[in-house]
Design a protein around this motif. Structure first.
Motif, PDB file in Angstrom:
ATOM      1  N   LEU A 181       0.825  -1.205   0.000  1.00 40.59           N
ATOM      2  CA  LEU A 181       0.000   0.000   0.000  1.00 40.59           C
ATOM      3  C   LEU A 181       0.862   1.259   0.000  1.00 40.59           C
ATOM      4  CD1 LEU A 181      -2.859   1.194   0.236  1.00 40.59           C
ATOM      5  CD2 LEU A 181      -2.527   1.167   2.702  1.00 40.59           C
ATOM      6  N   GLY A 182       1.941   1.258   0.778  1.00 40.84           N
ATOM      7  CA  GLY A 182       2.853   2.406   0.794  1.00 40.84           C
ATOM      8  C   GLY A 182       3.518   2.632  -0.543  1.00 40.84           C
ATOM      9  N   LEU A 183       3.938   1.549  -1.198  1.00 43.55           N
ATOM     10  CA  LEU A 183       4.561   1.701  -2.517  1.00 43.55           C
ATOM     11  C   LEU A 183       3.562   2.170  -3.569  1.00 43.55           C
ATOM     12  CD1 LEU A 183       7.016  -1.290  -2.737  1.00 43.55           C
ATOM     13  CD2 LEU A 183       7.546   1.129  -2.567  1.00 43.55           C
ATOM     14  N   SER A 184       2.330   1.707  -3.476  1.00 43.93           N
ATOM     15  CA  SER A 184       1.338   2.169  -4.459  1.00 43.93           C
ATOM     16  C   SER A 184       1.019   3.643  -4.248  1.00 43.93           C
ATOM     17  CB  SER A 184       0.071   1.332  -4.366  1.00 43.93           C
ATOM     18  OG  SER A 184      -0.561   1.524  -3.125  1.00 43.93           O
ATOM     19  N   ILE A 185       0.973   4.094  -3.010  1.00 42.62           N
ATOM     20  CA  ILE A 185       0.768   5.526  -2.754  1.00 42.62           C
ATOM     21  C   ILE A 185       1.960   6.327  -3.259  1.00 42.62           C
ATOM     22  CG2 ILE A 185       0.624   7.246  -0.900  1.00 42.62           C
ATOM     23  CD1 ILE A 185      -1.081   5.220   0.626  1.00 42.62           C
ATOM     24  N   LEU A 186       3.168   5.811  -3.060  1.00 45.18           N
ATOM     25  CA  LEU A 186       4.371   6.483  -3.553  1.00 45.18           C
ATOM     26  C   LEU A 186       4.357   6.600  -5.071  1.00 45.18           C
ATOM     27  CD1 LEU A 186       7.262   7.590  -2.884  1.00 45.18           C
ATOM     28  CD2 LEU A 186       8.045   5.272  -3.329  1.00 45.18           C
ATOM     29  N   VAL A 187       3.989   5.534  -5.760  1.00 50.45           N
ATOM     30  CA  VAL A 187       3.955   5.567  -7.222  1.00 50.45           C
ATOM     31  C   VAL A 187       2.899   6.547  -7.722  1.00 50.45           C
ATOM     32  CG1 VAL A 187       3.350   4.179  -9.258  1.00 50.45           C
ATOM     33  CG2 VAL A 187       4.937   3.283  -7.566  1.00 50.45           C
ATOM     34  N   SER A 188       1.732   6.550  -7.083  1.00 58.07           N
ATOM     35  CA  SER A 188       0.695   7.486  -7.536  1.00 58.07           C
ATOM     36  C   SER A 188       1.082   8.935  -7.263  1.00 58.07           C
ATOM     37  CB  SER A 188      -0.642   7.163  -6.879  1.00 58.07           C
ATOM     38  OG  SER A 188      -0.587   7.421  -5.508  1.00 58.07           O
ATOM     39  N   LEU A 189       1.761   9.201  -6.143  1.00 60.40           N
ATOM     40  CA  LEU A 189       2.215  10.566  -5.870  1.00 60.40           C
ATOM     41  C   LEU A 189       3.306  11.009  -6.833  1.00 60.40           C
ATOM     42  CD1 LEU A 189       2.234  10.726  -1.977  1.00 60.40           C
ATOM     43  CD2 LEU A 189       0.794  11.989  -3.552  1.00 60.40           C
ATOM     44  N   ILE A 190       4.199  10.103  -7.192  1.00 61.95           N
ATOM     45  CA  ILE A 190       5.248  10.462  -8.151  1.00 61.95           C
ATOM     46  C   ILE A 190       4.646  10.706  -9.531  1.00 61.95           C
ATOM     47  CG2 ILE A 190       7.251   9.535  -9.376  1.00 61.95           C
ATOM     48  CD1 ILE A 190       8.182   8.358  -6.757  1.00 61.95           C
ATOM     49  N   ARG A 191       3.633   9.939  -9.894  1.00 62.38           N
ATOM     50  CA  ARG A 191       2.992  10.157 -11.198  1.00 62.38           C
ATOM     51  C   ARG A 191       2.237  11.472 -11.251  1.00 62.38           C
ATOM     52  NH1 ARG A 191       0.612   4.357 -13.231  1.00 62.38           N
ATOM     53  NH2 ARG A 191       2.638   3.419 -13.625  1.00 62.38           N
ATOM     54  N   THR A 192       1.618  11.865 -10.128  1.00 61.52           N
ATOM     55  CA  THR A 192       0.835  13.107 -10.158  1.00 61.52           C
ATOM     56  C   THR A 192       1.692  14.339  -9.919  1.00 61.52           C
ATOM     57  OG1 THR A 192       0.270  12.848  -7.824  1.00 61.52           O
ATOM     58  CG2 THR A 192      -1.300  11.999  -9.445  1.00 61.52           C
ATOM     59  N   HIS A 193       2.661  14.260  -9.020  1.00 62.65           N
ATOM     60  CA  HIS A 193       3.445  15.439  -8.652  1.00 62.65           C
ATOM     61  C   HIS A 193       4.843  15.470  -9.256  1.00 62.65           C
ATOM     62  CE1 HIS A 193       0.207  16.463  -6.169  1.00 62.65           C
ATOM     63  NE2 HIS A 193       0.597  15.920  -5.034  1.00 62.65           N
ATOM     64  N   GLY A 194       5.364  14.342  -9.695  1.00 61.50           N
ATOM     65  CA  GLY A 194       6.670  14.331 -10.341  1.00 61.50           C
ATOM     66  C   GLY A 194       7.828  14.023  -9.414  1.00 61.50           C
ATOM     67  N   ASN A 195       7.649  14.075  -8.106  1.00 64.46           N
ATOM     68  CA  ASN A 195       8.721  13.749  -7.166  1.00 64.46           C
ATOM     69  C   ASN A 195       8.105  13.289  -5.856  1.00 64.46           C
ATOM     70  OD1 ASN A 195       7.785  16.071  -5.988  1.00 64.46           O
ATOM     71  ND2 ASN A 195       9.537  17.314  -6.574  1.00 64.46           N
ATOM     72  N   ASP A 196       8.952  12.955  -4.876  1.00 69.34           N
ATOM     73  CA  ASP A 196       8.434  12.500  -3.587  1.00 69.34           C
ATOM     74  C   ASP A 196       8.826  13.440  -2.452  1.00 69.34           C
ATOM     75  OD1 ASP A 196      11.121  11.836  -3.551  1.00 69.34           O
ATOM     76  OD2 ASP A 196      10.797  10.025  -2.368  1.00 69.34           O
ATOM     77  N   TYR A 197       9.047  14.704  -2.784  1.00 66.02           N
ATOM     78  CA  TYR A 197       9.339  15.688  -1.743  1.00 66.02           C
ATOM     79  C   TYR A 197       8.059  16.041  -0.993  1.00 66.02           C
ATOM     80  CZ  TYR A 197      13.772  16.525  -4.092  1.00 66.02           C
ATOM     81  OH  TYR A 197      14.997  16.371  -4.659  1.00 66.02           O
ATOM     82  N   PHE A 198       8.155  16.122   0.319  1.00 64.71           N
ATOM     83  CA  PHE A 198       6.981  16.511   1.110  1.00 64.71           C
ATOM     84  C   PHE A 198       6.642  17.992   0.927  1.00 64.71           C
ATOM     85  CE2 PHE A 198       7.733  12.775   3.972  1.00 64.71           C
ATOM     86  CZ  PHE A 198       6.514  12.187   3.705  1.00 64.71           C
TER      87      PHE A 198
END
Length: 97
Positions: free
Chosen positions: A72-89
């Motif tokens: 679940l954490g990895l799927s949230i990470l992938v969706s956030l990277i796809r929508t925002h372009g990075n994983d910065y908070f």
């Protein structure tokens, strides 16, 4: 000897908590810290259940739920990277979601 192992696992657990609290920049490092904490809890349960000669069925349930949490954490990470372009908070905003 038992007290040494309990203190050792407790020390490793708190190292994971400290790394979780201090990792505020990237979501991936936060997720890795969470997985480290779950792994230390699993090792502690496994050691204590073996020491007390109990069955190890609880560890299988715990591993099942921890794998689901990791997926679940990895799927949230992938969706956030796809929508925002990075994983910065810092780049996340509640108004964008």
């Amino acid at each position: 000897m038992l007290m040494f192992f309990i203190l050792f696992f407790l020390f490793l657990f708190f190292l994971g908590v400290v790394s979780f609290v201090s990792a505020r920049k990237h979501l991936l490092s936060t997720l890795l810290s969470l997985e480290y904490i779950v792994l230390m809890i699993f090792f502690f349960f496994f050691f204590m259940l073996n020491f007390l000669n109990f069955e190890l069925y609880f560890t299988m349930f715990f591993l099942t739920f921890s794998v689901c949490e990791g997926a679940l954490g990895l799927s949230i990470l992938v969706s956030l990277i796809r929508t925002h372009g990075n994983d910065y908070f810092n780049s996340f905003s509640i108004l964008q979601c």
